[in-house]
Scaffold this motif. Structure first.
Motif, PDB file in Angstrom:
ATOM      1  N   MET A   1       0.617  -1.199   0.201  1.00  0.00           N
ATOM      2  CA  MET A   1       0.312   0.209  -0.108  1.00  0.00           C
ATOM      3  C   MET A   1       0.420   1.086   0.072  1.00  0.00           C
ATOM      4  O   MET A   1       1.889   1.161   0.791  1.00  0.00           O
ATOM      5  N   THR A   2       0.938   2.436  -0.710  1.00  0.00           N
ATOM      6  CA  THR A   2       1.837   3.329  -0.857  1.00  0.00           C
ATOM      7  C   THR A   2       0.683   4.743  -0.855  1.00  0.00           C
ATOM      8  O   THR A   2      -0.739   4.656  -0.566  1.00  0.00           O
ATOM      9  N   SER A   3       1.140   5.701   0.344  1.00  0.00           N
ATOM     10  CA  SER A   3       0.729   6.371   0.400  1.00  0.00           C
ATOM     11  C   SER A   3      -0.464   7.678  -1.382  1.00  0.00           C
ATOM     12  O   SER A   3      -1.610   7.898  -0.391  1.00  0.00           O
ATOM     13  N   SER A   4       0.020   7.237  -1.842  1.00  0.00           N
ATOM     14  CA  SER A   4      -0.599   8.483  -2.813  1.00  0.00           C
ATOM     15  C   SER A   4      -1.755   7.397  -4.221  1.00  0.00           C
ATOM     16  O   SER A   4      -2.334   7.895  -4.510  1.00  0.00           O
ATOM     17  N   ARG A   5      -2.303   6.139  -2.801  1.00  0.00           N
ATOM     18  CA  ARG A   5      -3.698   5.402  -3.586  1.00  0.00           C
ATOM     19  C   ARG A   5      -4.724   5.750  -2.938  1.00  0.00           C
ATOM     20  O   ARG A   5      -4.244   6.673  -1.910  1.00  0.00           O
ATOM     21  N   LYS A   6      -5.676   7.033  -3.611  1.00  0.00           N
ATOM     22  CA  LYS A   6      -6.787   7.757  -3.695  1.00  0.00           C
ATOM     23  C   LYS A   6      -7.561   6.436  -2.081  1.00  0.00           C
ATOM     24  O   LYS A   6      -7.854   5.470  -2.718  1.00  0.00           O
ATOM     25  N   LEU A   7      -8.311   6.615  -1.177  1.00  0.00           N
ATOM     26  CA  LEU A   7      -8.855   6.070  -0.181  1.00  0.00           C
ATOM     27  C   LEU A   7     -10.398   6.255  -0.685  1.00  0.00           C
ATOM     28  O   LEU A   7     -10.283   8.040  -1.169  1.00  0.00           O
ATOM     29  N   MET A   8     -11.339   5.795  -0.911  1.00  0.00           N
ATOM     30  CA  MET A   8     -12.817   5.853  -1.471  1.00  0.00           C
ATOM     31  C   MET A   8     -13.387   5.246  -0.601  1.00  0.00           C
ATOM     32  O   MET A   8     -13.037   4.320   0.305  1.00  0.00           O
ATOM     33  N   ALA A   9     -14.356   5.629  -0.651  1.00  0.00           N
ATOM     34  CA  ALA A   9     -15.889   5.430   0.900  1.00  0.00           C
ATOM     35  C   ALA A   9     -16.512   4.706   0.129  1.00  0.00           C
ATOM     36  O   ALA A   9     -17.865   6.315  -0.246  1.00  0.00           O
ATOM     37  N   VAL A  10     -17.255   3.457   0.127  1.00  0.00           N
ATOM     38  CA  VAL A  10     -18.288   2.901  -0.975  1.00  0.00           C
ATOM     39  C   VAL A  10     -19.753   2.955   0.324  1.00  0.00           C
ATOM     40  O   VAL A  10     -19.185   2.033   0.971  1.00  0.00           O
ATOM     41  N   ILE A  11     -20.676   4.084   0.580  1.00  0.00           N
ATOM     42  CA  ILE A  11     -21.679   3.315   1.436  1.00  0.00           C
ATOM     43  C   ILE A  11     -23.124   3.610   0.439  1.00  0.00           C
ATOM     44  O   ILE A  11     -23.324   3.842  -0.050  1.00  0.00           O
ATOM     45  N   ASP A  12     -23.357   1.666   1.554  1.00  0.00           N
ATOM     46  CA  ASP A  12     -24.702   1.752   0.409  1.00  0.00           C
ATOM     47  C   ASP A  12     -25.395   0.412   1.353  1.00  0.00           C
ATOM     48  O   ASP A  12     -25.146  -0.545   1.684  1.00  0.00           O
ATOM     49  N   ASP A  13     -26.386   0.434   1.399  1.00  0.00           N
ATOM     50  CA  ASP A  13     -27.338  -0.269   1.910  1.00  0.00           C
ATOM     51  C   ASP A  13     -27.093  -1.561   1.287  1.00  0.00           C
ATOM     52  O   ASP A  13     -26.914  -3.212   2.058  1.00  0.00           O
ATOM     53  N   ASP A  14     -27.078  -1.482   0.304  1.00  0.00           N
ATOM     54  CA  ASP A  14     -26.995  -2.941  -0.718  1.00  0.00           C
ATOM     55  C   ASP A  14     -25.454  -3.558  -0.208  1.00  0.00           C
ATOM     56  O   ASP A  14     -24.745  -2.755  -1.154  1.00  0.00           O
ATOM     57  N   ALA A  15     -25.962  -4.628   0.045  1.00  0.00           N
ATOM     58  CA  ALA A  15     -24.784  -5.614   0.585  1.00  0.00           C
ATOM     59  C   ALA A  15     -23.939  -5.783  -1.058  1.00  0.00           C
ATOM     60  O   ALA A  15     -22.434  -5.353  -1.365  1.00  0.00           O
ATOM     61  N   SER A  16     -24.664  -6.600  -2.301  1.00  0.00           N
ATOM     62  CA  SER A  16     -24.233  -6.550  -3.107  1.00  0.00           C
ATOM     63  C   SER A  16     -23.668  -5.196  -4.331  1.00  0.00           C
ATOM     64  O   SER A  16     -22.558  -5.629  -5.228  1.00  0.00           O
ATOM     65  N   VAL A  17     -24.279  -4.545  -3.558  1.00  0.00           N
ATOM     66  CA  VAL A  17     -23.900  -3.098  -4.517  1.00  0.00           C
ATOM     67  C   VAL A  17     -22.369  -2.976  -4.008  1.00  0.00           C
ATOM     68  O   VAL A  17     -21.408  -2.474  -4.356  1.00  0.00           O
ATOM     69  N   ARG A  18     -22.572  -2.986  -2.725  1.00  0.00           N
ATOM     70  CA  ARG A  18     -21.068  -2.484  -2.047  1.00  0.00           C
ATOM     71  C   ARG A  18     -20.080  -3.709  -2.496  1.00  0.00           C
ATOM     72  O   ARG A  18     -18.955  -2.716  -2.724  1.00  0.00           O
ATOM     73  N   LYS A  19     -20.257  -4.858  -2.811  1.00  0.00           N
ATOM     74  CA  LYS A  19     -18.812  -5.745  -2.585  1.00  0.00           C
ATOM     75  C   LYS A  19     -18.848  -5.413  -4.270  1.00  0.00           C
ATOM     76  O   LYS A  19     -17.618  -5.326  -4.252  1.00  0.00           O
ATOM     77  N   ALA A  20     -19.628  -5.568  -5.747  1.00  0.00           N
ATOM     78  CA  ALA A  20     -19.161  -4.398  -6.416  1.00  0.00           C
ATOM     79  C   ALA A  20     -18.754  -3.516  -7.009  1.00  0.00           C
ATOM     80  O   ALA A  20     -17.276  -3.399  -7.319  1.00  0.00           O
ATOM     81  N   LEU A  21     -19.181  -2.586  -6.248  1.00  0.00           N
ATOM     82  CA  LEU A  21     -18.136  -1.608  -6.214  1.00  0.00           C
ATOM     83  C   LEU A  21     -17.045  -1.526  -5.906  1.00  0.00           C
ATOM     84  O   LEU A  21     -16.052  -1.194  -6.129  1.00  0.00           O
ATOM     85  N   THR A  22     -16.726  -2.310  -4.183  1.00  0.00           N
ATOM     86  CA  THR A  22     -15.467  -2.092  -4.041  1.00  0.00           C
ATOM     87  C   THR A  22     -14.693  -3.019  -4.466  1.00  0.00           C
ATOM     88  O   THR A  22     -13.532  -2.691  -4.845  1.00  0.00           O
ATOM     89  N   ARG A  23     -15.536  -3.771  -5.209  1.00  0.00           N
ATOM     90  CA  ARG A  23     -14.015  -5.066  -6.106  1.00  0.00           C
ATOM     91  C   ARG A  23     -13.512  -4.237  -6.658  1.00  0.00           C
ATOM     92  O   ARG A  23     -12.463  -4.220  -7.725  1.00  0.00           O
ATOM     93  N   LEU A  24     -14.204  -3.523  -8.456  1.00  0.00           N
ATOM     94  CA  LEU A  24     -14.294  -2.375  -9.515  1.00  0.00           C
ATOM     95  C   LEU A  24     -12.903  -1.307  -8.547  1.00  0.00           C
ATOM     96  O   LEU A  24     -11.746  -1.613  -9.736  1.00  0.00           O
ATOM     97  N   LEU A  25     -13.357  -0.884  -7.520  1.00  0.00           N
ATOM     98  CA  LEU A  25     -12.236   0.027  -7.272  1.00  0.00           C
ATOM     99  C   LEU A  25     -10.953  -0.164  -7.170  1.00  0.00           C
ATOM    100  O   LEU A  25      -9.849   0.344  -7.308  1.00  0.00           O
ATOM    101  N   ARG A  26     -11.265  -1.092  -5.860  1.00  0.00           N
ATOM    102  CA  ARG A  26      -9.833  -1.940  -6.206  1.00  0.00           C
ATOM    103  C   ARG A  26      -9.005  -2.263  -7.176  1.00  0.00           C
ATOM    104  O   ARG A  26      -7.595  -2.395  -7.700  1.00  0.00           O
TER     105      ARG A  26
END
Length: 132
Positions: A1-26
């Protein structure tokens, strides 16, 4: 992990949406913290403020617009990309007038979301500029 990587917060009550967005952004090289509710995000004690929020509009208890208002009340200006399955002109206008970068309708395309994130975390965003 490098400090230059941007930190995204995904906030969604739908677990499948959270999981999909987390995977995509990572997969795109972002650090990601995911939250199941606005309350969970607002009460979290993360080590640093996220560079951008991907925030669902409609959630139980505390809506995405409530999260935006709470952050503004605290003097916290984080770029927000709202996502929603229920497009509403009044909510869209309110979100954008309060400084949201984008208001996107689900289902999202990867390209649309990534373009909005690029705008949100780009070098000329106000939250990234040093005080003058």
């Amino acid at each position: 992990m490098t400090s230059s990587r941007k930190l995204m917060a995904v906030i969604d009550d739908d677990a499948s949406v959270r999981k999909a967005l987390t995977r995509l952004l990572r997969a795109c090289g972002y650090e990601v913290e995911a939250f199941a509710s606005g309350v969970e995000f607002l009460e979290s004690s993360h080590t640093g403020a996220p560079d951008c929020l991907v925030l669902d509009v409609h959630m139980p208890s505390v809506s995405g617009l409530d999260v935006q208002a709470a952050l503004l009340d605290r003097g916290i200006h984080i770029p927000i990309i709202f996502i929603t399955a229920f497009d509403d002109n009044a909510m869209r206008e309110r979100a954008l007038q309060q400084g949201a970068v984008a208001y996107l309708r689900k289902p999202l395309t990867e390209q649309t979301l990534l373009a909005a994130i690029a705008t949100a975390v780009g070098p000329k965003r106000k939250h990234d500029q040093a005080p003058g």
